[in-house]
Design an enzyme around this catalytic site. Structure first.
Site, PDB file in Angstrom:
ATOM      1  N   THR A 138      26.330  92.567  25.132  1.00 18.62           N
ATOM      2  CA  THR A 138      26.583  91.200  24.710  1.00 18.62           C
ATOM      3  C   THR A 138      28.060  90.886  24.872  1.00 18.62           C
ATOM      4  O   THR A 138      28.915  91.756  24.736  1.00 18.62           O
ATOM      5  CB  THR A 138      26.182  90.980  23.236  1.00 18.62           C
ATOM      6  N   SER A 172      27.570  95.942  21.798  1.00 24.39           N
ATOM      7  CA  SER A 172      27.790  94.603  21.267  1.00 24.39           C
ATOM      8  C   SER A 172      29.265  94.298  21.120  1.00 24.39           C
ATOM      9  O   SER A 172      30.041  95.111  20.605  1.00 24.39           O
ATOM     10  CB  SER A 172      27.095  94.450  19.909  1.00 24.39           C
ATOM     11  N   ASP A 173      29.656  93.125  21.577  1.00 27.69           N
ATOM     12  CA  ASP A 173      30.997  92.628  21.327  1.00 27.69           C
ATOM     13  C   ASP A 173      31.146  92.381  19.825  1.00 27.69           C
ATOM     14  O   ASP A 173      30.185  91.983  19.163  1.00 27.69           O
ATOM     15  CB  ASP A 173      31.207  91.326  22.117  1.00 27.69           C
ATOM     16  N   LYS A 174      32.349  92.618  19.293  1.00 24.05           N
ATOM     17  CA  LYS A 174      32.550  92.452  17.855  1.00 24.05           C
ATOM     18  C   LYS A 174      32.785  91.000  17.477  1.00 24.05           C
ATOM     19  O   LYS A 174      32.033  90.408  16.698  1.00 24.05           O
ATOM     20  CB  LYS A 174      33.733  93.292  17.377  1.00 24.05           C
TER      21      LYS A 174
END
Length: 826
Positions: free
Chosen positions: A482, A231-233
């Site tokens: 993502t 996941s992108d932060k």
């Protein structure tokens, strides 16, 4: 023939969308580039098309300009927005000797730079080349091909044997060939892709209601099986906006966070729209209405050389003073009193260790001397639902790894706050693409274990994200990714399921399989659960479809070879007997076989609405086990059909079962129609048994739509079997069950089918229990580290996926680079 042609055309058109979608990601990426560049040629500055920039060119990088190529800053300092590369909103500072990446935008300052790399050799170019890799065949297509190959091979072998047997019995070649071809076509599940695609399409509609738009249908099946979510932060796990925390550090008595925010707002153009992220943050939280009577006399905008802003204001009583906001060490140097120097540095260091940025606020006193009022602590906070969503993902067997272009310390703090663990890798420990633009051959053996054991990755570039996903995939994991920016596009395309979050760029959307219209990670976790429901429906259909194919194929195979109608002729023949109606071998007319296919497969589209219970772990196709369960279902259904056929053919035997039941003397036309009804009923009852898998059929209530479809199909088959005209289609005698005695045959067939359905379902449960107990066709397992819910806890969960290639026997130590806390200041 017309029916078969229509089905084939439908199958051929299913890939149209995928074909037209090819290349959209690259086109969007190219469209995002601004082609103009200011270059010094022949001693003069010229604006030229960036395509014509070459290594060694001297380019001017001014505020607002897009960097046309990877270029080294000659002297001076600029602030550059690298959101297109790293996804982070705050600009990065570049000094003499630093290389500015193509695709980023200058937001402050002006320098001259020398072009280092152009085109495909730049970071941006490598992103484009990674997007241009060939598309892989989807996992669903691969699985369906395997199923079709097995069924076609089995069908061809058995049909060839039947054809040879019929010829050996002196059956006419045309008759033998006609029956063999019809049996082959009827046994091959031509509509299998249509039903699976329809199920996926219905699932995509359900996902759309929850804010997930599916651009590749097969991604729904892939989403059900992902075991790791990268996941992108920024914007996914966090709010993607800087928020001032409620723990200011005060150095001047009487000041509060409220007053600090007011003074910080006075050091900005509070009557105008915010000029940057810091002004936006301050003006959003300050009480601006209290400044209506305050007049700004002068204003000094932010300058990279001074690293602060300054405002001169006049209060309603005529008092005039200056306020400023900026980097703590800069504001501290303005003050004459240096007694706070050590305390400020310690406070900044303490905030820096937790990844929190600091903004100093100061003002002049009555003598015009600067005073440091305090520090405002700020960061991009996590979304309210992020931590709970991550825990929900873990409970459903999905590990979450955070990937960000932000600073290592900030990434560690955010991972700690979200319960992800703090084993965050820096870019020094991550692989890079080779000179040929391909992943290194030792990607798994050298980097695999470290990537696997990491909780996240910080300060990464597009190729890092791409190779992280590639390494995990090569180790046998199904990966979800993502992202929202151009920097995420290569990894989105390479992942099994690429998800573009809300507000993503066109390049990210084009590369993704699913596009979210709602913020946060919760949507994807909900999508995973929903996709597992869809997976269960497809597994139910495939189990049924394989069982129905085997039942039909093996039934006719054995019937042709072993149950010859003329062998059951009574001796002596009755006076009214017409033995020409009893053929050499048993078979159904083509029309009846097509009716079975159309009524059953046509209404099976309703399985897309069926009630199911989603699994709590990632789903994978275990075809060997599916074929075993399907075979067990087919065994009982086929056995009962053969038994009924034998009993019906033997109905003229006064010592036979039918005579004892009062159903004797069945004509061959009725035998044909009766077997049509039996196969139709068994097909649908097999579906109700296969949909509950290891449980009895009554444990999960079917949906009303599925029940309605079953009722319509079975009612139509029953009516057809009752009212069929006495005729000889394909030279096969047929006659409705209600057109002559015994007229109770239809009730007997239904009762017989229902009785053996209970036997079939009990046998299925027994097979499931045996398979589970003795681990028959059990998939290999590897240990997948799951993210700890507390910093001191680390658990391991077994994943039923392919065996990981050999790699390091123990987790490697993560070599972390040390960073100064000034890196987190402004």
């Amino acid at each position: 023939m017309a029916i078969l042609i229509v089905i084939q055309f439908a199958n051929a058109s299913l890939s149209f969308y995928e074909i037209t979608k090819a290349g959209n990601a690259v086109k969007a990426l190219k469209a995002s580039l601004k082609p103009e560049a200011t270059v010094k040629r022949d001693g003069k500055w010229k604006n030229i098309n960036a395509v014509y920039v070459v290594p060694g060119d001297l380019v001017l990088l001014a505020c607002g300009s897009t960097v046309p190529a990877d270029s080294a800053v000659n002297q001076g300092q600029i602030d550059v927005d690298q959101a297109a590369l790293t996804g982070e909103s705050l600009p990065a500072k570049f000094f003499a000797g630093d290389v500015v990446k193509m695709g980023s935008t200058v937001v402050r300052g002006e320098v001259e730079a020398t072009v280092d790399c152009t085109g495909k050799n730049t970071f941006f170019g490598k992103t484009a080349s990674m997007l241009q890799q060939d598309n892989e065949i989807s996992n669903l297509q691969r699985m369906l091909i395997k199923v079709m190959v097995v069924l076609v091979v089995v069908s061809c072998v058995l049909c060839i044997i039947v054809f040879a047997y019929l010829l050996s019995k002196h059956t006419h070649v045309r008759e033998a060939l006609s029956f063999t071809v019809v049996l082959l076509v009827a046994s091959i599940p031509i509509a299998i892709e249509i039903v699976c695609t329809t199920t996926l399409a219905l699932g995509s509609k359900q996902l759309a209601h929850h804010g997930a738009i599916v651009t590749r249908l097969a991604a729904i099946e892939d989403l059900a099986g992902i075991s790791c979510l990268c996941s992108d932060k920024t914007g996914t796990l966090t709010m993607n906006k800087m928020v001032i925390q409620d723990n200011p550090i005060i150095y001047t008595t009487g000041e509060t966070q409220y007053s600090l925010l007011r003074y910080a707002a006075m050091a900005a153009k509070w009557h105008e729209p915010p000029r940057d992220a810091l002004d936006t943050m301050v003006l959003r939280q300050a009480d601006l209405t209290s400044l209506d009577n305050v007049t700004q006399v002068d204003y000094m905008p932010f300058d990279p050389t001074v690293k602060r802003t300054e405002g001169t204001v006049r209060l309603p009583d005529g008092t005039t003073f200056k306020t400023t906001k900026g980097a703590p060490h800069v504001i501290l140097e303005l003050c004459k009193d240096h007694s706070l120097e050590k305390r400020v540095k310690d406070d900044v260091a303490s905030l820096g260790k937790t990844g929190t940025r600091s903004l100093a606020v100061g003002k002049t006193d009555a003598n015009g001397d600067w005073q440091l009022l305090g520090l405002l602590a700020f960061l991009d906070p996590e979304r309210p639902d992020s931590k709970a969503t991550i825990e929900e993902a873990l409970q459903n067997g999905v590990e979450v790894k955070m990937i960000t272009g932000d600073h290592l310390l900030i990434a560690k703090e955010m991972a700690r706050r979200l319960g992800l663990g703090t084993n965050i890798q820096s870019p020094e420990n991550l692989p890079m693409l080779g000179p040929d633009g391909k992943p290194p051959k030792d990607l798994v053996t050298r980097y695999g274990q470290d990537i696997l054991m990491s909780d996240g990755f910080a300060q990464v570039f597009p190729e890092h994200k791409f190779l992280i996903v590639e390494a995990l995939r090569q180790m046998g994991y199904k990966i979800g990714m993502t992202g929202d920016g151009v920097n995420d596009a290569p990894a989105l395309k390479r992942a099994d399921v690429g998800v573009a979050v809300e507000g993503a760029t066109d390049a990210a959307r084009a590369a993704a399989d699913i596009v979210f219209t709602k913020p946060g990670l919760h949507t994807i976790v909900h999508g995973i659960i929903l996709s597992r429901c869809i997976f269960e429906r497809m597994k139910s259909f495939l189990t049924y479809r394989i069982a129905a194919t085997l039942q039909l194929l093996i039934f006719f195979f054995i019937a042709v070879l072993a149950l010859h109608p003329k062998d059951f002729l009574p001796d002596p023949l009755p006076a009214h007997w017409n033995d020409s109606e009893w053929p050499e071998f048993f078979h159904l007319p083509v029309l009846m076989l097509m009716l079975i296919t159309l009524l059953n497969d046509g209404t099976l589209i309703s399985i897309g609405y069926d009630r199911v219970r989603p699994s709590r772990s990632p789903q994978v196709w275990n075809l060997r086990r599916i074929f075993l369960i399907s075979g067990s279902l087919a065994l009982i259904a086929c056995g009962s059909s053969l038994l009924l056929l034998w009993m019906a053919l033997d109905s003229w035997n006064h010592d036979g079962a039918f005579h004892k039941l009062g159903l004797g003397d069945v004509s061959f036309g009725q035998v044909t129609t009766m077997m049509y009804l039996k196969v139709s009923i068994s097909d649908f009852l097999t579906l109700f048994s296969s949909r509950t898998h290891s449980k009895f059929f009554w444990r999960t209530k079917p949906s009303p739509i599925l029940m309605s479809g079953a009722f319509l199909a079975l009612a139509a088959s029953t009516i057809i079997s009752l009212t069929w005209m006495k005729s000889k289609p394909d030279n096969v005698p047929t006659e409705g069950l209600a057109r002559r005695d015994p007229k109770l045959l239809v009730l007997f067939v239904w009762g017989f089918s229902l009785g053996f359905w209970f036997v079939q379902d009990a046998f299925k449960v027994l097979v499931y229990q045996t398979v589970k107990k003795y681990k028959i066709f059990h998939p290999k397992q590897i240990l997948l580290p799951t993210v700890p819910l507390t910093p001191k806890t680390r658990t391991f969960r077994a994943k039923s996926i392919s065996q990981m290639p050999d790699g390091p026997s123990s987790p490697g130590k993560t070599a972390e680079r040390s960073y100064s806390v000034e890196d987190l200041q402004l």
